[in-house]
Design an enzyme around this catalytic site. Sequence first.
Site, PDB file in Angstrom:
ATOM      1  N   LYS A  67       0.772  -1.296  -0.075  1.00 57.73           N
ATOM      2  CA  LYS A  67      -0.079   0.224  -0.053  1.00 57.73           C
ATOM      3  C   LYS A  67       0.967   1.385  -0.066  1.00 57.73           C
ATOM      4  CE  LYS A  67      -3.824   1.729   2.811  1.00 57.73           C
ATOM      5  NZ  LYS A  67      -4.430   2.985   1.773  1.00 57.73           N
ATOM      6  N   VAL A  72       5.962   0.513   6.477  1.00 56.14           N
ATOM      7  CA  VAL A  72       6.736  -0.159   5.692  1.00 56.14           C
ATOM      8  C   VAL A  72       7.189   0.167   4.354  1.00 56.14           C
ATOM      9  CG1 VAL A  72       7.784  -2.531   5.460  1.00 56.14           C
ATOM     10  CG2 VAL A  72       6.584  -1.862   7.478  1.00 56.14           C
ATOM     11  N   CYS A  73       5.990   0.159   3.436  1.00 54.22           N
ATOM     12  CA  CYS A  73       5.942   0.457   2.025  1.00 54.22           C
ATOM     13  C   CYS A  73       6.875   1.862   1.667  1.00 54.22           C
ATOM     14  CB  CYS A  73       4.385   0.442   1.670  1.00 54.22           C
ATOM     15  SG  CYS A  73       3.631  -1.043   1.698  1.00 54.22           S
ATOM     16  N   THR A  74       6.485   2.794   2.651  1.00 62.11           N
ATOM     17  CA  THR A  74       7.143   4.082   2.687  1.00 62.11           C
ATOM     18  C   THR A  74       8.598   4.152   2.655  1.00 62.11           C
ATOM     19  OG1 THR A  74       4.985   5.464   2.943  1.00 62.11           O
ATOM     20  CG2 THR A  74       7.378   6.400   3.304  1.00 62.11           C
ATOM     21  N   ALA A  77      10.287   2.479  -0.340  1.00 63.07           N
ATOM     22  CA  ALA A  77       9.994   3.062  -1.389  1.00 63.07           C
ATOM     23  C   ALA A  77      11.128   4.080  -1.357  1.00 63.07           C
ATOM     24  CB  ALA A  77       8.515   3.917  -1.665  1.00 63.07           C
TER      25      ALA A  77
END
Length: 178
Positions: A67, A72-74, A77
Amino acid sequence: MKSPILKLLLLLALPALSFKNIDNSRAKRLEVGDPVPQFALYDQNNKLFDVKNEIGKHILVIYFYPKDESMVCTKEACSFRDSFNDFTAAGAKVIGINSGTVASHKAFSEHYKLPFTLLSDPGNKVNDLFGVKSVFFMTGRETYVIGLDGKVAFKYGAMMQGKEHVDQALQYIKNAKK
């Protein structure tokens, strides 16, 4: 007397029944040596990205993440962003994929100044082509390095270690160049 025990058993069994979509065992999991599945998706700029146009031009680092804007995704990225020049110098193109919309990817990309491609995969069709396993209610986090020959050269999966995906993929590419 039976009622509390039955309730407890039901509560323990409910997650397994509720998350029947987490079993992707019927979907073929892409393994090292397999050809990359053919797909075309729209990027954060609403431009069609067709993987067949990239085979042979770049090493592809394709990472699936659950998402936009999640913790964690941020971190993942931003780690790809911070290592972007290293990937580029190694001849690699970074591509992030999840089911978020083109607009969501655009906002995420602009918010964190992400210099790489984010692809919108509505319905997780490409996610399923790769056989990325879901974890509970979220799509999985897996990274694939696709060689110039169009085959999976390396894969890495770790749901809660977003930065590790970047480190592992970059290390693999650097070692393969030696």
